[in-house]
Design a protein around this motif. Structure first.
Motif, PDB file in Angstrom:
ATOM      1  N   LEU A   1     -41.028 -41.668  -2.797  1.00  0.00           N
ATOM      2  CA  LEU A   1     -39.917 -41.466  -3.724  1.00  0.00           C
ATOM      3  C   LEU A   1     -40.384 -41.581  -5.167  1.00  0.00           C
ATOM      4  N   HIS A   2     -41.276 -42.523  -5.445  1.00  0.00           N
ATOM      5  CA  HIS A   2     -41.838 -42.641  -6.793  1.00  0.00           C
ATOM      6  C   HIS A   2     -42.589 -41.365  -7.178  1.00  0.00           C
ATOM      7  N   GLU A   3     -43.382 -40.855  -6.250  1.00  0.00           N
ATOM      8  CA  GLU A   3     -44.157 -39.648  -6.534  1.00  0.00           C
ATOM      9  C   GLU A   3     -43.246 -38.456  -6.816  1.00  0.00           C
ATOM     10  N   MET A   4     -42.206 -38.279  -6.005  1.00  0.00           N
ATOM     11  CA  MET A   4     -41.318 -37.134  -6.183  1.00  0.00           C
ATOM     12  C   MET A   4     -40.466 -37.291  -7.443  1.00  0.00           C
ATOM     13  N   HIS A   5     -40.071 -38.524  -7.760  1.00  0.00           N
ATOM     14  CA  HIS A   5     -39.343 -38.776  -9.008  1.00  0.00           C
ATOM     15  C   HIS A   5     -40.215 -38.416 -10.201  1.00  0.00           C
ATOM     16  N   ASP A   6     -41.475 -38.808 -10.151  1.00  0.00           N
ATOM     17  CA  ASP A   6     -42.386 -38.507 -11.249  1.00  0.00           C
ATOM     18  C   ASP A   6     -42.626 -37.009 -11.384  1.00  0.00           C
ATOM     19  N   ARG A   7     -42.455 -36.272 -10.312  1.00  0.00           N
ATOM     20  CA  ARG A   7     -42.625 -34.815 -10.343  1.00  0.00           C
ATOM     21  C   ARG A   7     -41.364 -34.095 -10.809  1.00  0.00           C
ATOM     22  N   GLY A   8     -40.309 -34.841 -11.105  1.00  0.00           N
ATOM     23  CA  GLY A   8     -39.106 -34.236 -11.664  1.00  0.00           C
ATOM     24  C   GLY A   8     -37.958 -34.064 -10.700  1.00  0.00           C
ATOM     25  N   CYS A   9     -38.070 -34.564  -9.459  1.00  0.00           N
ATOM     26  CA  CYS A   9     -36.958 -34.454  -8.518  1.00  0.00           C
ATOM     27  C   CYS A   9     -35.833 -35.399  -8.946  1.00  0.00           C
ATOM     28  N   THR A  10     -34.614 -34.890  -8.975  1.00  0.00           N
ATOM     29  CA  THR A  10     -33.472 -35.688  -9.404  1.00  0.00           C
ATOM     30  C   THR A  10     -32.573 -36.100  -8.248  1.00  0.00           C
ATOM     31  N   VAL A  11     -32.805 -35.528  -7.052  1.00  0.00           N
ATOM     32  CA  VAL A  11     -32.099 -35.936  -5.835  1.00  0.00           C
ATOM     33  C   VAL A  11     -33.098 -35.912  -4.690  1.00  0.00           C
ATOM     34  N   SER A  12     -32.728 -36.565  -3.597  1.00  0.00           N
ATOM     35  CA  SER A  12     -33.563 -36.554  -2.400  1.00  0.00           C
ATOM     36  C   SER A  12     -32.661 -36.550  -1.177  1.00  0.00           C
ATOM     37  N   ALA A  13     -33.153 -35.951  -0.087  1.00  0.00           N
ATOM     38  CA  ALA A  13     -32.383 -35.894   1.148  1.00  0.00           C
ATOM     39  C   ALA A  13     -33.330 -35.987   2.336  1.00  0.00           C
ATOM     40  N   LEU A  14     -32.778 -36.354   3.485  1.00  0.00           N
ATOM     41  CA  LEU A  14     -33.568 -36.482   4.704  1.00  0.00           C
ATOM     42  C   LEU A  14     -32.640 -36.511   5.912  1.00  0.00           C
ATOM     43  N   TYR A  15     -33.237 -36.420   7.096  1.00  0.00           N
ATOM     44  CA  TYR A  15     -32.526 -36.619   8.358  1.00  0.00           C
ATOM     45  C   TYR A  15     -33.062 -37.913   8.979  1.00  0.00           C
TER      46      TYR A  15
END
Length: 395
Positions: free
Chosen positions: A103-117
């Motif tokens: 989550l830290h990595e994806m946040h640093d890449r500019g992702c503003t939301v996240s989802a999963l199953y």
């Protein structure tokens, strides 16, 4: 434990054994490994992390760069997947450490939301995720749509192999990304795999040359089931054209089984349509999706008819923790950090539930996702009216 990021080409030797043991009948055939290795060309942009101990891979997670519509604003999304652990390493904190790092990595890449199953929602609830509705399945006999066969509808439906109709199908998903709340799509690298695999037909509905609907499907046998994926339409005419097409299979298949959204009402598709609409959730393999915000400021610009303002505090979250003034101005939501006294204190799950429209402020409180002053219930309800998301991509 050592955590490191790996390239797609390394997944076959590290993550593949974990994934096949976790998600597939096992032991698997060597051909499964070869097929997996070939698929890795579509994972080049995925972020893959593994946890090792003594040089042995014991756990892995991945995230696909995606986009998702949240209240008609398209956000960069981290689609978390491939969460696996060797049995010898389970309940030792490997996945918890990997998901946190991811989550830290994806946040640093500019992702503003996240989802999963999720395999277990309560586990991901600790990371701030909240549940979204799972797709429904509508099962009915094609003769229930016989009334549509007499309708003279403008437009036509073309049946193509997916590889032939993929460009039109993909273009429709990109259009719906901008129009449908909760809708999500992969990036171009990951999407390319679906042109060829799995083998499916695609029915494409057009009116005056414009694509107004599409659905991928397969037929399992003569006299058997026509199994359809998501019913993707821009409006009622596209739906009617596709249902009319399926009605013409009356002497070929016994049943049609189709994915629909939580806000669809298949019982109204035909006068004499007997239909079973089922929303089945089970764990670990049939969970509904979950999502969370990775940025509060990214909600700025969301359309709202509200004109009031309220201050909320998001507690104990490393990405969006803090106090924010939420205000409706000129038909848009404005989100700004502030130091005002909050009228509501919410967890990440609580504010994410409001943003995605799956809970109202009272339900946020009853679910244990925060506390809301009585005076703040009205403004929060107006800023975030209830709205059911439909998450198209399955990952």
């Amino acid at each position: 434990m050592e955590i490191r990021q790996i390239a797609a080409t390394e997944r076959t030797d590290t993550m593949f054994p974990l994934q096949t043991y976790a998600f597939r009948p096992s032991p698997g055939a060597d051909a499964d490994r070869e097929t997996y290795a070939q698929r890795m060309q579509y994972y080049r942009t995925a972020v893959s992390l593994i946890a090792e101990e003594g040089g042995r891979t014991l756990a892995g997670v991945g995230a696909f760069p995606m986009r998702q519509n949240v209240r008609d604003v398209v956000h960069d999304m981290a689609g978390v997947a491939s969460v696996t652990t060797d049995p010898s390493a389970r309940r030792r904190g490997f996945v918890r450490a990997l998901v946190g790092r991811l989550l830290h990595e994806m946040h640093d890449r500019g992702c503003t939301v996240s989802a999963l199953y999720p395999f277990r929602p309560s586990f991901y609830g600790r990371f701030g995720f909240v549940g979204l509705p799972r797709f429904r399945t509508a099962t009915f006999a094609p003769e229930g749509l016989s009334g549509l066969l007499r309708a003279d509808l403008p437009g036509e439906v073309e049946r193509l192999a997916m590889r032939e109709g993929f460009d039109d199908f993909d273009a429709l998903t990109l259009r719906l990304l901008g129009e449908r709340h909760g809708f999500s799509v992969f990036d171009e690298v990951r999407t390319a795999e679906f042109r060829e695999s799995p083998a499916r037909w695609v029915a494409i509905a057009r009116v005056d040359g414009e694509v107004v609907g599409a659905v991928a499907y397969r037929i399992d046998d003569f006299g058997g089931d026509l199994v359809a994926d998501d019913l993707l339409v821009t409006g009622p005419l596209g739906r009617a054209l596709l249902l009319q097409f399926f009605a013409r299979h009356v002497d070929q298949v016994a049943r049609i089984v189709m994915k629909v959204g939580a806000d669809d009402v298949p019982e109204l598709w035909g006068t004499d349509l007997a239909v079973l609409t089922e929303g089945r959730v089970a764990f670990p393999n049939r969970g509904g999706p979950m999502a969370r915000l990775l940025s509060m400021e990214a909600l700025t610009g969301t359309a709202t008819s509200a004109t009031g303002a309220v201050t909320v505090e998001v507690a104990d979250d490393e990405f969006i923790g803090g106090r924010y003034r939420l205000a409706g101005e000129g038909g848009r939501l404005i989100v700004e950090q502030c130091k005002d006294e909050p009228a509501a204190t919410l967890t990440c799950s609580g504010i994410s539930a409001l943003a995605y429209g799956v809970l109202d402020p009272v339900e946020v409180v009853t679910r244990g996702f925060g506390q809301v002053d009585a005076a703040a219930i009205g403004p929060l309800t107006a800023l975030f009216p209830r709205r059911m998301p439909y998450m198209f991509a399955d990952f």
